[in-house]
Write a protein that holds these residues in place. Sequence first.
Motif, mmCIF file in Angstrom:
data_model
loop_
_atom_site.group_PDB
_atom_site.id
_atom_site.type_symbol
_atom_site.label_atom_id
_atom_site.label_comp_id
_atom_site.label_asym_id
_atom_site.label_seq_id
_atom_site.Cartn_x
_atom_site.Cartn_y
_atom_site.Cartn_z
ATOM 1 N N GLU A 56 -35.363 -11.284 40.974
ATOM 2 C CA GLU A 56 -35.886 -10.117 41.469
ATOM 3 C C GLU A 56 -36.963 -9.827 40.545
ATOM 4 O O GLU A 56 -37.825 -8.872 41.149
ATOM 5 C CB GLU A 56 -34.902 -9.045 41.453
ATOM 6 C CG GLU A 56 -34.064 -8.955 42.914
ATOM 7 C CD GLU A 56 -33.047 -7.910 42.870
ATOM 8 O OE1 GLU A 56 -33.468 -6.815 42.733
ATOM 9 O OE2 GLU A 56 -31.693 -8.299 42.758
ATOM 10 N N CYS A 57 -36.861 -10.074 39.085
ATOM 11 C CA CYS A 57 -37.987 -9.808 38.202
ATOM 12 C C CYS A 57 -38.883 -10.957 37.989
ATOM 13 O O CYS A 57 -39.941 -10.884 37.998
ATOM 14 C CB CYS A 57 -37.523 -9.147 37.039
ATOM 15 S SG CYS A 57 -36.724 -7.428 37.347
ATOM 16 N N HIS A 58 -38.300 -12.046 37.841
ATOM 17 C CA HIS A 58 -38.626 -13.330 37.460
ATOM 18 C C HIS A 58 -39.063 -14.191 38.616
ATOM 19 O O HIS A 58 -38.422 -15.252 38.935
ATOM 20 C CB HIS A 58 -38.091 -14.005 36.229
ATOM 21 C CG HIS A 58 -37.866 -13.472 35.078
ATOM 22 N ND1 HIS A 58 -38.771 -12.779 34.307
ATOM 23 C CD2 HIS A 58 -36.586 -12.711 34.610
ATOM 24 C CE1 HIS A 58 -38.302 -12.082 33.294
ATOM 25 N NE2 HIS A 58 -36.852 -12.220 33.434
ATOM 26 N N GLY A 68 -43.835 -14.574 36.131
ATOM 27 C CA GLY A 68 -43.514 -14.221 34.773
ATOM 28 C C GLY A 68 -42.660 -12.757 34.561
ATOM 29 O O GLY A 68 -41.584 -12.711 35.340
ATOM 30 N N ILE A 69 -43.244 -11.736 33.847
ATOM 31 C CA ILE A 69 -42.719 -10.676 33.491
ATOM 32 C C ILE A 69 -43.204 -9.716 34.703
ATOM 33 O O ILE A 69 -44.391 -9.697 34.784
ATOM 34 C CB ILE A 69 -42.916 -10.124 32.204
ATOM 35 C CG1 ILE A 69 -42.010 -10.965 31.343
ATOM 36 C CG2 ILE A 69 -42.303 -8.661 31.997
ATOM 37 C CD1 ILE A 69 -42.323 -10.957 29.916
ATOM 38 N N PRO A 70 -42.511 -8.803 35.235
ATOM 39 C CA PRO A 70 -42.641 -7.926 36.303
ATOM 40 C C PRO A 70 -43.783 -6.737 35.707
ATOM 41 O O PRO A 70 -43.901 -6.383 34.576
ATOM 42 C CB PRO A 70 -41.529 -7.096 36.664
ATOM 43 C CG PRO A 70 -40.497 -7.352 35.743
ATOM 44 C CD PRO A 70 -41.009 -8.668 35.246
ATOM 45 N N THR A 71 -44.872 -6.354 36.372
ATOM 46 C CA THR A 71 -45.743 -5.254 36.205
ATOM 47 C C THR A 71 -45.218 -3.942 36.084
ATOM 48 O O THR A 71 -44.063 -3.910 36.664
ATOM 49 C CB THR A 71 -46.912 -5.292 37.209
ATOM 50 O OG1 THR A 71 -46.313 -5.039 38.559
ATOM 51 C CG2 THR A 71 -47.650 -6.671 37.293
ATOM 52 N N GLU A 74 -44.255 -2.479 39.310
ATOM 53 C CA GLU A 74 -42.959 -3.024 39.833
ATOM 54 C C GLU A 74 -41.563 -2.509 39.472
ATOM 55 O O GLU A 74 -40.801 -2.011 40.089
ATOM 56 C CB GLU A 74 -42.788 -4.531 39.735
ATOM 57 C CG GLU A 74 -43.540 -5.366 40.859
ATOM 58 C CD GLU A 74 -43.923 -6.731 40.295
ATOM 59 O OE1 GLU A 74 -43.072 -7.756 40.885
ATOM 60 O OE2 GLU A 74 -44.500 -7.004 39.489
ATOM 61 N N CYS A 75 -41.577 -2.107 37.897
ATOM 62 C CA CYS A 75 -40.572 -1.552 37.274
ATOM 63 C C CYS A 75 -40.555 0.007 37.636
ATOM 64 O O CYS A 75 -39.666 0.647 37.928
ATOM 65 C CB CYS A 75 -40.942 -1.346 35.862
ATOM 66 S SG CYS A 75 -41.156 -3.154 35.053
ATOM 67 N N ALA A 76 -41.705 0.445 37.940
ATOM 68 C CA ALA A 76 -41.661 1.909 38.472
ATOM 69 C C ALA A 76 -41.255 2.172 39.935
ATOM 70 O O ALA A 76 -41.014 3.445 40.161
ATOM 71 C CB ALA A 76 -43.423 2.495 38.431
ATOM 72 N N GLU A 95 -45.144 6.150 28.155
ATOM 73 C CA GLU A 95 -46.280 5.637 27.532
ATOM 74 C C GLU A 95 -47.001 4.792 28.738
ATOM 75 O O GLU A 95 -47.775 4.323 28.411
ATOM 76 C CB GLU A 95 -45.636 4.878 26.332
ATOM 77 C CG GLU A 95 -45.662 6.068 25.091
ATOM 78 C CD GLU A 95 -45.077 5.231 23.904
ATOM 79 O OE1 GLU A 95 -45.427 3.944 23.792
ATOM 80 O OE2 GLU A 95 -44.718 6.065 22.869
ATOM 81 N N TYR A 96 -46.107 4.140 29.590
ATOM 82 C CA TYR A 96 -46.576 3.085 30.258
ATOM 83 C C TYR A 96 -46.743 3.443 31.853
ATOM 84 O O TYR A 96 -47.607 3.418 32.491
ATOM 85 C CB TYR A 96 -45.710 1.848 30.368
ATOM 86 C CG TYR A 96 -45.660 1.241 28.836
ATOM 87 C CD1 TYR A 96 -46.802 0.570 28.313
ATOM 88 C CD2 TYR A 96 -44.748 1.603 28.166
ATOM 89 C CE1 TYR A 96 -46.962 0.199 26.934
ATOM 90 C CE2 TYR A 96 -44.891 1.300 26.582
ATOM 91 C CZ TYR A 96 -46.188 0.499 26.093
ATOM 92 O OH TYR A 96 -46.340 -0.031 24.904
ATOM 93 N N VAL A 97 -45.403 4.269 32.402
ATOM 94 C CA VAL A 97 -45.506 4.302 33.749
ATOM 95 C C VAL A 97 -46.387 5.649 34.090
ATOM 96 O O VAL A 97 -47.298 5.598 34.985
ATOM 97 C CB VAL A 97 -44.244 4.678 34.277
ATOM 98 C CG1 VAL A 97 -44.293 4.986 36.040
ATOM 99 C CG2 VAL A 97 -43.227 3.604 34.226
ATOM 100 N N ASN A 98 -46.495 6.703 33.307
ATOM 101 C CA ASN A 98 -47.311 7.706 33.467
ATOM 102 C C ASN A 98 -48.779 7.380 33.166
ATOM 103 O O ASN A 98 -49.603 7.983 33.647
ATOM 104 C CB ASN A 98 -46.704 8.945 32.825
ATOM 105 C CG ASN A 98 -45.444 9.480 33.138
ATOM 106 O OD1 ASN A 98 -45.154 9.112 34.302
ATOM 107 N ND2 ASN A 98 -44.809 10.235 32.428
#
Lengths: 179, 255
Positions: A56-58, A68-71, A74-76, A95-98
């Motif tokens: 689902e992620c890789h 590779g690793i999800p962006t 995608e995590c958001a 730090e990353y999503v916002n």
Amino acid sequence: MAKGKSCVVLPFLIGFVGALIVGWGLFPKLLYSEKAQPIRFSHKVHVEDQGMACDECHTFREDGSFAGIPTTEECAECHAEVMGEDPAEAKFVEEYVNEDREVPWLIYQKQPDNVFFSHIAHQDFDCTTCHPDVGNSDTPPVYYENKISGYSKQTMKMWQCERCHAQNGASNACYVCHK
Amino acid sequence: MEAIEFKVKWGMVINIDKCTGCGACMVACQAENNIAPMVDGSDKRMTLTWMLVYELSNGKPFPEHDIAYLPRPCMQCGKPSCSTVCPVIATTKDEEGGIVSQIYPRCIGCRYCMAACPYHSRYFNWYDPKWPAGMEKTLNISTSVRPRGVVEKCTFCHHRFMYAKEKARYNGEDPMDLPEDAYIPACAEICPTGAIVFGNLNNPEHKVAKLAKSKYAFRLLERLGTDPQVYYYSEREWVRRQGDNYLPHEKTKGE
């Protein structure tokens, strides 16, 4: 006479033992700097607790390349807002999503620029044949960076790739793995 | 030297009669393969041109005067002169597909291969590659950048071959039996007149296999015995005649 002899040998012995300590103990410690992942991402929380599958992620993209690793985007899909108590999650969202930024994950297996690797050609093998067992970890393993070359310590070496290719009857022509 | 027989043999047929000399192939090649802007483009001993378009002339005055353009990639010779002289095995012809490899980290820059290649297809990096600020963002991640001091050459955009195999694997197809156009180099893709045709010379269904057997097809310096995988095609006899060193009394091949 006997006394004089031992005096000659002693400095060599001390030097030899000293060199061993430096070569085996100190130098590797000096050569590699230890780094932690920017976010303490837990595979256990997502795979065991959330029941997510590895692919689902890789995933593979439609052209057969490995995503590779999800962006962060995608995590958001789940982490648009902080859900739990975990400080790592709060840090990730703030730090990353916002900020709409990608996480600079450290890749344990990162290969030099001139190496070509294909995940889809190796899909019959377990991830842990080549990677540290990150998939079952709660805290990501420490990343060791070679201070001279800048590469990860866990990167697979050419002889390791070639040995498995030879054992499995896969080609070892230079251009299979180089670009 | 013993030549390896490959199941798949990637080849090119370049129709010189269709080539207008526009140079799009050269530009596409430089962009695809991360060749940095030249330090001094007028000094041809120092420049890097994996794909180079030559101008041919029949040498006759008007009205018989005629010109032609000949794009020259690496010939991917069946019996390469370059790999046999390499002292460090940095260039080999051992991979299915028959593309001659060039492994930059192994290359020691002795340039024997450049002296050996009869086609001048090999180039030496006299300078470290430099891109104007901001332009490094346009670099292609599929090709590695070469430092000063190593030799490089056309690879038939080998990375595109690897990607085509990945796609075939994803779709459950045989990566060793790619259909026509699943893999083509940047120069063949961009050519506005379709002068460059690319495919598997061993697959009778591919266009190149038929074109290479035409009586108007020829290869450069064929009689040296290098067995190139690049063919040229021209219906003009004087063009074919320039493909090799013919003696005055000899007839051109294909006549």
